[in-house]
Design a protein around this motif. Structure first.
Motif, PDB file in Angstrom:
ATOM      1  N   GLN A  62       0.984  -1.214  -0.036  1.00 47.54           N
ATOM      2  CA  GLN A  62       0.024  -0.097   0.053  1.00 47.54           C
ATOM      3  C   GLN A  62       1.013   1.294   0.039  1.00 47.54           C
ATOM      4  N   LYS A  63       1.950   0.825   0.848  1.00 43.24           N
ATOM      5  CA  LYS A  63       2.967   2.635   0.858  1.00 43.24           C
ATOM      6  C   LYS A  63       3.739   2.364   0.058  1.00 43.24           C
ATOM      7  N   ILE A  64       5.011   1.399  -0.374  1.00 44.72           N
ATOM      8  CA  ILE A  64       6.168   1.789  -0.540  1.00 44.72           C
ATOM      9  C   ILE A  64       5.893   0.955  -1.985  1.00 44.72           C
ATOM     10  N   LEU A  65       4.880   0.073  -2.916  1.00 44.34           N
ATOM     11  CA  LEU A  65       5.679  -0.422  -3.910  1.00 44.34           C
ATOM     12  C   LEU A  65       4.842   0.843  -4.921  1.00 44.34           C
ATOM     13  N   PRO A  66       4.045   1.088  -4.609  1.00 47.70           N
ATOM     14  CA  PRO A  66       3.082   2.094  -5.862  1.00 47.70           C
ATOM     15  C   PRO A  66       4.823   3.174  -6.045  1.00 47.70           C
ATOM     16  N   LEU A  67       5.763   3.805  -4.442  1.00 45.25           N
ATOM     17  CA  LEU A  67       6.091   4.817  -5.726  1.00 45.25           C
ATOM     18  C   LEU A  67       7.009   4.347  -6.445  1.00 45.25           C
ATOM     19  N   PHE A  68       7.277   3.032  -6.961  1.00 40.60           N
ATOM     20  CA  PHE A  68       8.346   2.319  -8.013  1.00 40.60           C
ATOM     21  C   PHE A  68       7.804   2.298  -9.103  1.00 40.60           C
ATOM     22  N   ASP A  69       5.836   1.703  -8.871  1.00 37.78           N
ATOM     23  CA  ASP A  69       5.866   1.354 -10.097  1.00 37.78           C
ATOM     24  C   ASP A  69       6.026   0.553 -11.556  1.00 37.78           C
ATOM     25  N   TYR A  70       6.658  -0.285 -10.330  1.00 31.22           N
ATOM     26  CA  TYR A  70       8.224  -0.762 -11.498  1.00 31.22           C
ATOM     27  C   TYR A  70       7.044  -1.826 -12.549  1.00 31.22           C
ATOM     28  N   GLN A  71       5.749  -2.020 -12.469  1.00 30.81           N
ATOM     29  CA  GLN A  71       5.218  -3.258 -13.784  1.00 30.81           C
ATOM     30  C   GLN A  71       4.688  -1.898 -14.655  1.00 30.81           C
ATOM     31  N   ASP A  72       4.238  -0.909 -14.612  1.00 35.79           N
ATOM     32  CA  ASP A  72       4.244   0.008 -15.355  1.00 35.79           C
ATOM     33  C   ASP A  72       5.436   0.291 -16.471  1.00 35.79           C
ATOM     34  N   GLN A  77      11.345   4.551 -19.069  1.00 35.26           N
ATOM     35  CA  GLN A  77      11.149   5.745 -20.085  1.00 35.26           C
ATOM     36  C   GLN A  77      10.914   6.693 -19.923  1.00 35.26           C
ATOM     37  N   ASP A  78      10.705   6.230 -18.951  1.00 35.74           N
ATOM     38  CA  ASP A  78      10.968   8.320 -17.999  1.00 35.74           C
ATOM     39  C   ASP A  78      11.965   9.290 -18.061  1.00 35.74           C
ATOM     40  N   ASP A  79      12.566  10.241 -17.972  1.00 41.62           N
ATOM     41  CA  ASP A  79      14.110  11.151 -18.032  1.00 41.62           C
ATOM     42  C   ASP A  79      14.003  10.657 -16.943  1.00 41.62           C
ATOM     43  N   PRO A  80      15.784  10.228 -16.630  1.00 36.94           N
ATOM     44  CA  PRO A  80      16.303   9.883 -15.584  1.00 36.94           C
ATOM     45  C   PRO A  80      16.564  11.530 -14.149  1.00 36.94           C
ATOM     46  N   GLN A  81      16.562  12.228 -15.137  1.00 35.48           N
ATOM     47  CA  GLN A  81      16.167  13.243 -13.706  1.00 35.48           C
ATOM     48  C   GLN A  81      14.977  14.064 -13.460  1.00 35.48           C
ATOM     49  N   ILE A  82      13.665  13.602 -14.156  1.00 27.25           N
ATOM     50  CA  ILE A  82      12.931  13.824 -13.802  1.00 27.25           C
ATOM     51  C   ILE A  82      12.133  12.199 -12.617  1.00 27.25           C
ATOM     52  N   LEU A  83      11.861  11.801 -13.303  1.00 25.57           N
ATOM     53  CA  LEU A  83      12.274  10.344 -12.510  1.00 25.57           C
ATOM     54  C   LEU A  83      12.630  10.176 -10.945  1.00 25.57           C
ATOM     55  N   LEU A  84      13.948  10.837 -11.296  1.00 26.58           N
ATOM     56  CA  LEU A  84      14.745  10.187  -9.800  1.00 26.58           C
ATOM     57  C   LEU A  84      14.128  12.064  -9.398  1.00 26.58           C
ATOM     58  N   LEU A  87      10.512  11.081  -8.051  1.00 26.93           N
ATOM     59  CA  LEU A  87      10.776   9.485  -6.759  1.00 26.93           C
ATOM     60  C   LEU A  87      10.955   9.945  -5.195  1.00 26.93           C
ATOM     61  N   ALA A  88      12.119  10.683  -5.309  1.00 25.54           N
ATOM     62  CA  ALA A  88      12.568  10.955  -3.877  1.00 25.54           C
ATOM     63  C   ALA A  88      11.186  11.810  -3.473  1.00 25.54           C
ATOM     64  N   ILE A  89      11.671  12.833  -4.039  1.00 29.26           N
ATOM     65  CA  ILE A  89       9.731  13.606  -3.732  1.00 29.26           C
ATOM     66  C   ILE A  89       8.431  12.743  -3.019  1.00 29.26           C
ATOM     67  N   ASN A  90       8.430  11.521  -3.657  1.00 26.62           N
ATOM     68  CA  ASN A  90       7.067  10.549  -3.214  1.00 26.62           C
ATOM     69  C   ASN A  90       7.446   9.602  -1.930  1.00 26.62           C
ATOM     70  N   ARG A 154      21.328   1.886  -4.499  1.00 31.10           N
ATOM     71  CA  ARG A 154      21.166   1.508  -2.719  1.00 31.10           C
ATOM     72  C   ARG A 154      21.755   2.685  -2.163  1.00 31.10           C
ATOM     73  N   ILE A 155      22.564   3.544  -3.539  1.00 26.77           N
ATOM     74  CA  ILE A 155      22.690   5.096  -3.372  1.00 26.77           C
ATOM     75  C   ILE A 155      22.135   5.545  -2.139  1.00 26.77           C
ATOM     76  N   PHE A 156      21.400   5.915  -3.694  1.00 23.08           N
ATOM     77  CA  PHE A 156      20.283   6.768  -4.269  1.00 23.08           C
ATOM     78  C   PHE A 156      19.006   6.444  -2.564  1.00 23.08           C
ATOM     79  N   ILE A 157      18.240   4.925  -2.804  1.00 17.94           N
ATOM     80  CA  ILE A 157      17.085   4.498  -1.837  1.00 17.94           C
ATOM     81  C   ILE A 157      17.995   4.542  -0.474  1.00 17.94           C
TER      82      ILE A 157
END
Length: 281
Positions: A62-72, A77-84, A87-90, A154-157
């Motif tokens: 409910q809280k964690i995995l939806p942040l990554f949308d790994y099945q989408d 395909q999203d631009d790295p700077q935009i996605l990261l 993701l960090a904000i979320n 790992r560094i990012f998360i």
């Protein structure tokens, strides 16, 4: 299974675990908090550890995995700077706005010494999927030029989790202050510092992606020598089998054809030769 009863049991279990800790929580207390019998709880959950694992899975789902949308597919395909940045904000928004989730993570950390299996359940259902999803994203974006995508994930998360632990679990806002936006800005820059835009991949060597002009044929069928300023190497470049394979790998890395890579190398060689002649003069 009755979803309503399961939800009631999980809500009661969360309440008791947070109030009493893992060791002091009993199935009798959970049953009372959930408004069901202990027999009902055991009909759904084998023991207290299974019940705790179900809470971790619920938190992850409910809280964690939806942040990554790994099945989408769009996630990759999203631009790295935009996605990261998103993701960090979320992650920080979700992680710091829901006190119950923060307290539950604090509980897991606190009980990990006596009950290591609880921490392993948390890692299996929350940390590992996050690492794997982000690592797959980094792998799918070679333009980031990350030598080890899993380490980068790992560094990012890890930086985000450490920020939440220091600022919100250990109450370190005054001792080790850090503005959230400052952390996010620099973290994104750190991961994307070597980012090569896709439109510039072909410029890696010469700054051009122009193709060789097609040669015309004479009436007898022979090619006309209309290369003009094009270097002679473009007409015939002899490669060994090994070199050809290396060329194919390099072309694939830069999203180019082998012919385009040959042209780039040839143009570079020609320019270097002209530069050398000019210097001697």
């Amino acid at each position: 299974m009755s979803n309503e009863k399961i939800d009631a049991i999980l809500a009661g279990a969360m309440q008791e675990f947070l109030k009493n800790g893992y060791a002091a929580t009993t199935m009798d207390k959970v049953a009372a908090a959930a408004g069901v019998s202990k027999t009902t709880i055991y009909s759904y959950f084998r023991d207290k550890e299974t019940l705790f694992a179900a809470l971790v899975e619920q938190l992850a789902r409910q809280k964690i995995l939806p942040l990554f949308d790994y099945q989408d597919p769009q996630f990759y395909q999203d631009d790295p700077q935009i996605l990261l940045r998103r993701l960090a904000i979320n992650v920080l928004d979700k992680g710091t706005s829901e006190q119950e989730a923060l307290n539950f993570v604090r509980l897991i950390i606190g009980e990990s010494g006596r009950f290591p299996s609880l921490a392993q359940i948390f890692l299996k259902h929350i940390e590992k999927p996050g690492f794997d999803s982000l690592s797959e994203y980094f792998t799918a974006h070679p333009e980031l030029q990350l030598p080890d995508p899993l380490v980068a994930a790992r560094i990012f998360i890890g930086a985000l989790v450490h920020f939440m632990i220091l600022q919100y679990m250990l109450h370190g806002q005054e001792i080790v202050p850090m503005e959230r936006d400052r952390l996010i800005d620099n973290l994104v820059k750190l991961i994307t510092i070597n980012l090569t835009p896709k439109t510039e991949l072909a410029d890696k060597y010469t700054g051009t992606r122009q193709k060789t002009p097609r040669r015309k044929r004479t009436s007898s069928g022979k090619f006309q020598t209309d290369y003009k300023s094009e270097p002679k190497q473009l007409r015939s470049i002899r490669l060994t089998d090994t070199a050809w394979e290396k060329l194919a790998e390099l072309a694939a890395e830069n999203n180019l054809s082998r012919s385009e890579m040959i042209e780039i190398f040839a143009r570079q060689s020609n320019r270097e030769r002209e530069w050398g002649v000019g210097n001697r003069e």
